[in-house]
Scaffold this motif. Structure first.
Motif, PDB file in Angstrom:
ATOM      1  N   ASP A  77      77.292   7.957   0.772  1.00  0.00           N
ATOM      2  CA  ASP A  77      77.455   8.372   2.240  1.00  0.00           C
ATOM      3  C   ASP A  77      76.418   8.133   3.055  1.00  0.00           C
ATOM      4  OD1 ASP A  77      77.483   9.817   4.387  1.00  0.00           O
ATOM      5  OD2 ASP A  77      77.212  11.974   3.713  1.00  0.00           O
ATOM      6  N   TYR A  80      73.765  10.518   5.432  1.00  0.00           N
ATOM      7  CA  TYR A  80      73.592  11.022   4.254  1.00  0.00           C
ATOM      8  C   TYR A  80      71.914  10.544   3.720  1.00  0.00           C
ATOM      9  CZ  TYR A  80      71.033  14.725   0.775  1.00  0.00           C
ATOM     10  OH  TYR A  80      70.981  15.280  -0.197  1.00  0.00           O
ATOM     11  N   GLN A 106      60.378  17.943  -1.561  1.00  0.00           N
ATOM     12  CA  GLN A 106      61.841  18.976  -1.178  1.00  0.00           C
ATOM     13  C   GLN A 106      62.184  17.804  -2.727  1.00  0.00           C
ATOM     14  OE1 GLN A 106      62.357  21.601  -0.903  1.00  0.00           O
ATOM     15  NE2 GLN A 106      61.686  21.687   1.419  1.00  0.00           N
ATOM     16  N   PRO A 107      62.804  18.106  -3.643  1.00  0.00           N
ATOM     17  CA  PRO A 107      63.509  16.925  -4.572  1.00  0.00           C
ATOM     18  C   PRO A 107      65.142  16.641  -4.171  1.00  0.00           C
ATOM     19  CG  PRO A 107      63.056  19.148  -5.768  1.00  0.00           C
ATOM     20  CD  PRO A 107      63.141  19.711  -4.114  1.00  0.00           C
ATOM     21  N   LEU A 108      64.997  15.090  -4.547  1.00  0.00           N
ATOM     22  CA  LEU A 108      65.656  15.084  -4.074  1.00  0.00           C
ATOM     23  C   LEU A 108      67.342  14.701  -4.645  1.00  0.00           C
ATOM     24  CD1 LEU A 108      64.562  10.621  -4.725  1.00  0.00           C
ATOM     25  CD2 LEU A 108      65.635  11.587  -2.626  1.00  0.00           C
ATOM     26  N   ASP A 109      68.663  14.983  -4.513  1.00  0.00           N
ATOM     27  CA  ASP A 109      69.468  15.498  -4.848  1.00  0.00           C
ATOM     28  C   ASP A 109      70.484  14.728  -5.628  1.00  0.00           C
ATOM     29  OD1 ASP A 109      72.383  16.261  -5.342  1.00  0.00           O
ATOM     30  OD2 ASP A 109      73.479  16.146  -3.058  1.00  0.00           O
ATOM     31  N   THR A 111      73.021  15.017  -7.193  1.00  0.00           N
ATOM     32  CA  THR A 111      74.836  14.231  -7.318  1.00  0.00           C
ATOM     33  C   THR A 111      74.757  13.261  -6.348  1.00  0.00           C
ATOM     34  OG1 THR A 111      75.356  15.897  -5.540  1.00  0.00           O
ATOM     35  CG2 THR A 111      74.775  17.070  -7.515  1.00  0.00           C
ATOM     36  N   ARG A 112      73.423  12.538  -5.588  1.00  0.00           N
ATOM     37  CA  ARG A 112      73.916  11.342  -4.798  1.00  0.00           C
ATOM     38  C   ARG A 112      73.018  10.082  -5.270  1.00  0.00           C
ATOM     39  NH1 ARG A 112      76.251  13.020   0.524  1.00  0.00           N
ATOM     40  NH2 ARG A 112      75.896  15.652   0.328  1.00  0.00           N
TER      41      ARG A 112
END
Lengths: 497, 497
Positions: A77, A80, A106-109, A111-112
């Motif tokens: 995506d 995002y 802020q940590p990265l996601d 799940t992506r």
């Protein structure tokens, strides 16, 4: 799916909300006056239109309880990952630093795919900032430099550039041996040891490391085994502080020429001098010299595999009473010792020991045990040789690069140096709680370069005696009344603001 | 140090990187034309100057392995909590929504007091946005409304306003009984049960809840025990999507007057109609009606204690074939059943059961078990009655309020309604992966209000028969050929875009 190698998976293991393990370099773009209006929006739109995403920018991690972590290709995506942002008024460096510190903390996601890219608009000087957030498990400084080399064009008229996520430069890494568990790494170490030719080396290294840890063999130890406790060795809180500096590369090269020191030696020495001054201000200087963790690149030229390939070298800095040039000499010697040791013990073996030693201290940091165990280092200083000539993105000149790395558990300061277009770009990343005034440290670093430069320029010229009879140099030096430039401690401390 | 009550500590327990549990209301300020220039900077500076911070804005949580979590008063680094930000060009609603979604998706730092406040500049219409991020463990909608009432002034010339962090409105909560463990809550429930007068009630409630869960007593159950599986019931990923709407409160009141429905009934019905349309588009409508979790406030008027005081009421929505008015009637009846049940079983007892039921499903969500267990609800709809008259901040009129709440584990949609100055302000918060086009849902909600309003305005006037012989109304209705307005399913589905 690709399997994940041990070092890469370590970055996930030590990652927490307090210590996100991403690398976040920043490029400052200066569009031509006629293209300045709306350049940020245009760049963002242009990037938005580049929807094809190749590996590893379409990889997300898949964690397994068995430790066999993998990379899985997923649909991306792009909206995002690619983000448009702005600094508030008055749009100066302070506002930019605030914004990137928030993004950095802020940590990265997970799940992506593990990257974000920000186009930052609103700077009062008409520049537009490209800020990348790339997970350390996939990207180290050298690799990011490789991407920058591909993405940034050498001419402003070059218009068919492609963003980092469209470069097919990834060479898949071998399937085995790799795993996400310490145990497996120990097995791998065991496998290495069974190769007969490494056995004597490993025994020597093991004796040194563990003997040193038990307080034996202090005389034989050239590189430090533990670092002094310092304010820098708590696990950072979530907030970050950041400052950047730019030097002329020519100045650093001139000092190197005059003193025989390498680029890394000079950065380490300036860092040492700056930290002495900075920590003395609040009487936070530890009794023993600080120990720097300096990642040493063991990647072969042209090797663009995605995994991390560096050896964590430990270099001891020097006590406060030294003058700039003797300090440089000693740091040079300490760094040479570290390099020799890496060579002596073969990079593969040293890396495994080094990784394990670091792993122990980082895991200790993760579980809040850093106050119970001795630290292995006090801060990270890393250098990456970058792009030699001026570069452009969508016609806008890259006028500044600021390297910005990660804070591992138990460490509150990271100094990164990157060379670009005749400049040395320095980035200082700290924990906001411990180093709220990190801009002072950046200024101290600048002042350190001035002092070191002055010392190098005004040192007595090398005599014919030094040049042709260097083996006698030590004896000659010993004739001086103050061979190492040691000055009275009293004088030094009054000299400190 | 204050101890933390059970419900408050639950918010920490279910919180994760995917489901940060903060509430993030947004105020849109419109300064006078003559003060518009630089208003954002002025507001930020003014806030910066207000450095005194009172409880609970100077509380950080202290977690204990024994479950006796506490609040500790700490020194506050105001520069960390108060932030100045800007939307990028073109500075419209879309850019604002992107920015606040990014901020919303990042958890608060638990090593500091649990709030952030953003002044957001750069809107093209000259408005300035005040965006608050407040942890749900300390702030619920009703309490935040209390703070808004204190901070926002009733006249634009009123200049001695104070920010939310300087209002001494906190009444310390009792020290006992409170704890952070489910076990302790069960003990508390046990204690309640030993009070003889509650025993018969509890046995009836227990029989109903557990009998229902085992498939017994289906006829006696008026409120739903489990919700249908739907696309809304996965644990959200990190990204968020957001949309807002404003209605005239007069329209909603008029519908209420014409139909006898409450504000909540109308919001629930419009939400039901909007979701029917929205989910049908992609054939994602579940077979059974959706179940809404609607927090019902049990706080006494004037009670400003910081802890959460709401009863999680479950209301079943209706099947797709109903027309607007019969749908409203049925939802009204379902909501009344829920309210009666809460009354019948005493709020304290019902709350404990409700909390436990919710806790089980949220904990299931936290551990990724939401696909294994039946969901207890599909989405959250919450309403907070707000400020009746126009308000100002530093002379600028508050022209819009957007409520924005949290997504608990296992749920991907939260619809919040807040009334302000004759308007109904709606906020739609979703998981970006599941509801990327949440703006469509907001439009569908708008359309639902139009349809419900039209139906209410064009319904036959209530006859004298209805007014004076209501007990005969059912019999009379049964004489109609289509008493509940059921239309052919075929027609309904062709009517859907």
């Amino acid at each position: 799916m690709q399997t994940m190698n041990f070092m890469d998976s370590m970055f996930f293991f030590i990652e927490s909300a307090q210590t996100p393990m991403h690398v976040t370099p920043l490029l400052v773009l200066k569009p031509d006056p006629e293209h300045r209006e709306g350049f940020g929006v245009s760049l963002y739109r242009k990037l938005q239109s580049k929807t094809t995403v190749v590996a590893p920018f379409n990889w997300r991690p898949r964690f397994s309880l068995t430790g066999k972590h993998r990379w899985q290709e997923v649909a991306v995506d792009l909206g995002y990952h690619l983000r448009f942002a702005a600094v508030p008024a008055p749009g100066r460096q302070a506002q930019l630093n605030e914004l990137i510190c928030r993004i950095q903390s802020q940590p990265l996601d997970r799940t992506r795919p593990l990257w974000e890219l920000y186009v930052i608009d609103g700077m009062s000087d008409g520049t537009v900032v490209l800020y990348m957030k790339l997970h350390h498990a996939l990207f180290d400084g050298t690799r990011i430099n490789g991407y920058a080399r591909k993405m940034l064009t050498q001419s402003p008229v070059h218009n068919d550039w492609v963003p980092i996520w469209q470069h097919e430069v990834y060479a898949p890494q071998p399937e085995a041996p790799s795993s996400g568990r310490l145990r497996t790494s120990l097995e791998a170490l065991g496998n290495t040891l069974t190769q007969a030719r490494m056995l004597p080396q490993a025994m020597r290294l093991g004796a040194r490391v563990f003997g040193g840890a038990l307080g034996m063999l202090p005389k034989r130890s050239k590189t430090p085994l533990t670092a002094p406790r310092s304010v820098l060795n708590t696990t950072p809180a979530r907030g970050r502080s950041f400052a950047s500096q730019q030097w002329s590369l020519e100045r650093v090269r001139a000092i190197g020429k005059l003193t025989g020191a390498s680029f890394n030696d000079i950065i380490l020495t300036c860092g040492d001098m700056a930290l002495q001054r900075y920590l003395s201000r609040n009487h936070r200087l530890p009794d023993k010299p600080l120990v720097v963790l300096m990642p040493m690149n063991v990647r072969q030229p042209g090797d663009m595999t995605s995994n991390n390939q560096f050896v964590p070298g430990l270099v001891e800095l020097q006590p406060p009473e030294l003058l700039p040039l003797p300090r440089l000499k000693r740091i040079q010697a300490a760094a040479t010792d570290t390099k020799n040791e890496i060579r002596e013990f073969s990079p593969a073996l040293y890396e495994k020991y080094g990784v394990l030693m670091q792993a122990v201290s980082m895991i200790a940091g993760k579980y809040g045990l850093e106050s119970k165990l001795p630290a292995s280092s006090n801060l990270v200083i890393s250098t990456v040789p970058g792009l030699a000539e001026v570069r452009y993105l969508m016609g806008a000149e890259v006028v500044q690069v600021a390297p910005m790395s990660a804070l591992p558990p138990g460490q509150c300061l990271n100094i990164s140096a990157y060379t670009y277009n005749g400049k040395v770009c320095l980035g200082f990343l700290g924990c906001r709680k411990v180093l709220p005034d990190i801009g002072l440290l950046a200024n101290d670093m600048d002042r350190a370069l001035d002092e070191l430069e002055l010392a190098a320029l005004t040192q007595p010229k090398t005599s014919l005696f030094d040049r042709y009879l260097p083996h006698l140099a030590n004896k000659r030096v010993s004739l001086h009344s103050n061979p190492e430039g040691v000055i009275l401690k009293q004088r030094q401390s009054t000299g400190v603001r």
